[in-house]
Design an enzyme around this catalytic site. Sequence first.
Site, PDB file in Angstrom:
ATOM      1  CD  GLU A 101      -2.522   1.361   2.776  1.00 34.45           C
ATOM      2  OE1 GLU A 101      -3.349   0.591   2.871  1.00 34.45           O
ATOM      3  OE2 GLU A 101      -2.083   2.078   3.612  1.00 34.45           O
ATOM      4  CB  ALA A 152      -8.844  11.062   6.298  1.00 34.13           C
ATOM      5  N   GLY A 194     -15.120   4.942   4.977  1.00 35.27           N
ATOM      6  CA  GLY A 194     -14.415   6.114   5.489  1.00 35.27           C
ATOM      7  C   GLY A 194     -14.718   6.499   6.970  1.00 35.27           C
ATOM      8  CE1 TYR A 222     -11.183  -1.389  10.050  1.00 35.01           C
ATOM      9  CE2 TYR A 222     -13.001  -2.546   9.186  1.00 35.01           C
ATOM     10  CZ  TYR A 222     -12.211  -1.398   9.227  1.00 35.01           C
ATOM     11  OH  TYR A 222     -12.326  -0.201   8.229  1.00 35.01           O
ATOM     12  CG  HIS A 265      -7.199   2.521  -0.966  1.00 32.85           C
ATOM     13  ND1 HIS A 265      -6.862   2.423   0.639  1.00 32.85           N
ATOM     14  CD2 HIS A 265      -6.552   1.495  -1.210  1.00 32.85           C
ATOM     15  CE1 HIS A 265      -5.946   1.405   0.766  1.00 32.85           C
ATOM     16  NE2 HIS A 265      -5.758   1.036  -0.444  1.00 32.85           N
TER      17      HIS A 265
HETATM   18  P1  FAD Z   1     -18.187  -0.424   7.003  1.00 32.53           P
HETATM   19  O1  FAD Z   1     -17.726  -1.492   6.469  1.00 32.53           O
HETATM   20  O2  FAD Z   1     -19.241   0.434   6.480  1.00 32.53           O
HETATM   21  O3  FAD Z   1     -18.118  -0.226   8.592  1.00 32.53           O
HETATM   22  C1  FAD Z   1     -18.145   0.898   9.359  1.00 32.53           C
HETATM   23  C2  FAD Z   1     -18.741   0.731  10.751  1.00 32.53           C
HETATM   24  O4  FAD Z   1     -20.072   0.622  10.615  1.00 32.53           O
HETATM   25  C3  FAD Z   1     -18.189  -0.697  11.516  1.00 32.53           C
HETATM   26  O5  FAD Z   1     -18.217  -0.487  12.800  1.00 32.53           O
HETATM   27  C4  FAD Z   1     -19.348  -1.679  11.173  1.00 32.53           C
HETATM   28  O6  FAD Z   1     -19.560  -2.631  12.315  1.00 32.53           O
HETATM   29  C5  FAD Z   1     -20.872  -0.725  11.210  1.00 32.53           C
HETATM   30  N1  FAD Z   1     -21.523  -1.229  10.259  1.00 32.53           N
HETATM   31  C6  FAD Z   1     -21.715  -1.770   9.160  1.00 32.53           C
HETATM   32  N2  FAD Z   1     -22.746  -2.040   8.375  1.00 32.53           N
HETATM   33  C7  FAD Z   1     -23.731  -1.489   9.360  1.00 32.53           C
HETATM   34  C8  FAD Z   1     -25.256  -1.354   9.427  1.00 32.53           C
HETATM   35  N3  FAD Z   1     -25.895  -1.993   8.275  1.00 32.53           N
HETATM   36  N4  FAD Z   1     -25.706  -1.115  10.434  1.00 32.53           N
HETATM   37  C9  FAD Z   1     -24.982  -0.526  11.675  1.00 32.53           C
HETATM   38  N5  FAD Z   1     -23.609  -0.437  11.395  1.00 32.53           N
HETATM   39  C10 FAD Z   1     -22.922  -0.912  10.387  1.00 32.53           C
HETATM   40  N6  FAD Z   1      -9.866   5.376   5.367  1.00 32.53           N
HETATM   41  C11 FAD Z   1      -9.710   6.464   4.379  1.00 32.53           C
HETATM   42  O7  FAD Z   1     -10.113   7.387   4.557  1.00 32.53           O
HETATM   43  N7  FAD Z   1      -8.553   6.132   3.365  1.00 32.53           N
HETATM   44  C12 FAD Z   1      -8.280   5.099   2.894  1.00 32.53           C
HETATM   45  O8  FAD Z   1      -7.576   4.720   1.752  1.00 32.53           O
HETATM   46  C13 FAD Z   1      -8.561   3.968   3.848  1.00 32.53           C
HETATM   47  N8  FAD Z   1      -7.879   2.570   3.386  1.00 32.53           N
HETATM   48  C14 FAD Z   1      -8.049   1.796   4.295  1.00 32.53           C
HETATM   49  C15 FAD Z   1      -7.321   0.476   4.018  1.00 32.53           C
HETATM   50  C16 FAD Z   1      -7.684  -0.807   4.916  1.00 32.53           C
HETATM   51  C17 FAD Z   1      -7.024  -2.280   4.514  1.00 32.53           C
HETATM   52  C18 FAD Z   1      -8.537  -0.568   6.060  1.00 32.53           C
HETATM   53  C19 FAD Z   1      -8.552  -1.826   7.042  1.00 32.53           C
HETATM   54  C20 FAD Z   1      -9.069   0.662   6.503  1.00 32.53           C
HETATM   55  C21 FAD Z   1      -8.825   1.860   5.627  1.00 32.53           C
HETATM   56  N9  FAD Z   1      -9.285   2.976   5.768  1.00 32.53           N
HETATM   57  C22 FAD Z   1      -9.230   3.919   4.988  1.00 32.53           C
HETATM   58  C23 FAD Z   1     -10.077   3.338   7.093  1.00 32.53           C
HETATM   59  C24 FAD Z   1     -11.698   3.117   6.938  1.00 32.53           C
HETATM   60  O9  FAD Z   1     -12.048   4.167   6.287  1.00 32.53           O
HETATM   61  C25 FAD Z   1     -12.333   3.189   8.358  1.00 32.53           C
HETATM   62  O10 FAD Z   1     -11.794   2.242   9.011  1.00 32.53           O
HETATM   63  C26 FAD Z   1     -13.813   3.419   8.392  1.00 32.53           C
HETATM   64  O11 FAD Z   1     -14.141   3.712   9.743  1.00 32.53           O
HETATM   65  C27 FAD Z   1     -14.783   2.249   8.268  1.00 32.53           C
HETATM   66  O12 FAD Z   1     -14.632   1.901   6.834  1.00 32.53           O
HETATM   67  P2  FAD Z   1     -15.362   0.653   6.150  1.00 32.53           P
HETATM   68  O13 FAD Z   1     -15.309   0.713   4.877  1.00 32.53           O
HETATM   69  O14 FAD Z   1     -14.584  -0.705   7.055  1.00 32.53           O
HETATM   70  O15 FAD Z   1     -16.786   0.597   6.804  1.00 32.53           O
END
Ligand code: FAD
Length: 295
Positions: free
Chosen positions: A18, A52, A109, A148, A78
Amino acid sequence: MFIKDIFTTKKQPVLSFEIFPPKKNSPLETIYTTIEGLKHLNPDFISVTYGAGGSNKDRTVEITSLIKHKYDIESLAHLTCISSTKDEIKNILTTLKNNKIKNILALRGDLPQDPNFKFPTPLHYNYAKDLIKQIKQENHFSISAACYPEGHIACNNLAQDIEYLKEKVEAGVDFLITQLFFDNEHLYDFMDKIRKAGITVPVTAGIMPLLSKNQIKHCLTLSKTTLPPKFTRILEKYGDKPEVLQEAGIAYATNQIIDLLAWGVDGIHIYSMNRPQTVQRIVENISTFRDLIKK
Ligand code: FAD
């Protein structure tokens, strides 16, 4: 090429890195050295983060395109959805398509800090799952998503987090990339749980080499990642000796990866922090072992 096909055709675990775009006030060319340093390590793909809050998003597209078309390495863009409206996201998807990008890491995000931001919002895709459904409709991309091993920071219940992960995967995810972790046992427990829950897609392990005390502090505040005692000891003893800490960090990441490969992980995704020399050291350390093993 779709990255999902690399997972199915390759006999060894997939290796990827990455990188992040340089800040707006730095020339774009500064990333060339990073990509050139990583290219000769033969990664299966390189992913490019999305700033971000959607900051620097044009650079994510530009660099993802550069990796693919100038350097001939498969690339993964991403994309986060909470800081852009649905219409803006559709435009970004069109730009990615026009740049012949085939792979997206679809993310929600972090929620904006602005107290006036109301969540959930009808103007945005509120969860990664909703973004994935939209990307799927485009019928052009292979989609990956985040997971996670120790749970997402906003979710207090890992079982619930895994239920949401399952919904996300069922919306159209081809493979998952984990958040960084320092104790492999967390990943192994997590893998047992998600497989039992019926999530069958490949999972590649996100590994961050420990390079400085501040970097680790920063990661820990943004995530639920925990430090095992053997890691804390290194940090306590060498936290103020950057050169020693860096050597220990490279050795730690090497050991972590060898154990993951021995366990049978689908892939290793190294958070390079734009430090190709560090990645090179780790890849050299694991190369003979990696060449000798099959999935
Ligand atoms: P989701 O999968 O949508 O989950 C977010 C939260 O909502 C979780 O707590 C989940 O349990 C909860 N949730 C999911 N579905 C529901 C539902 N239906 N009802 C209620 N709650 C729900 N961030 C950046 O800004 N830029 C990047 O380039 C970036 N790259 C990343 C790369 C990796 C490999 C990882 C692991 C993270 C990265 N992140 C990045 C961070 C990420 O954007 C954050 O962790 C963000 O808070 C969650 O994104 P997600 O896509 O996992 O969200």
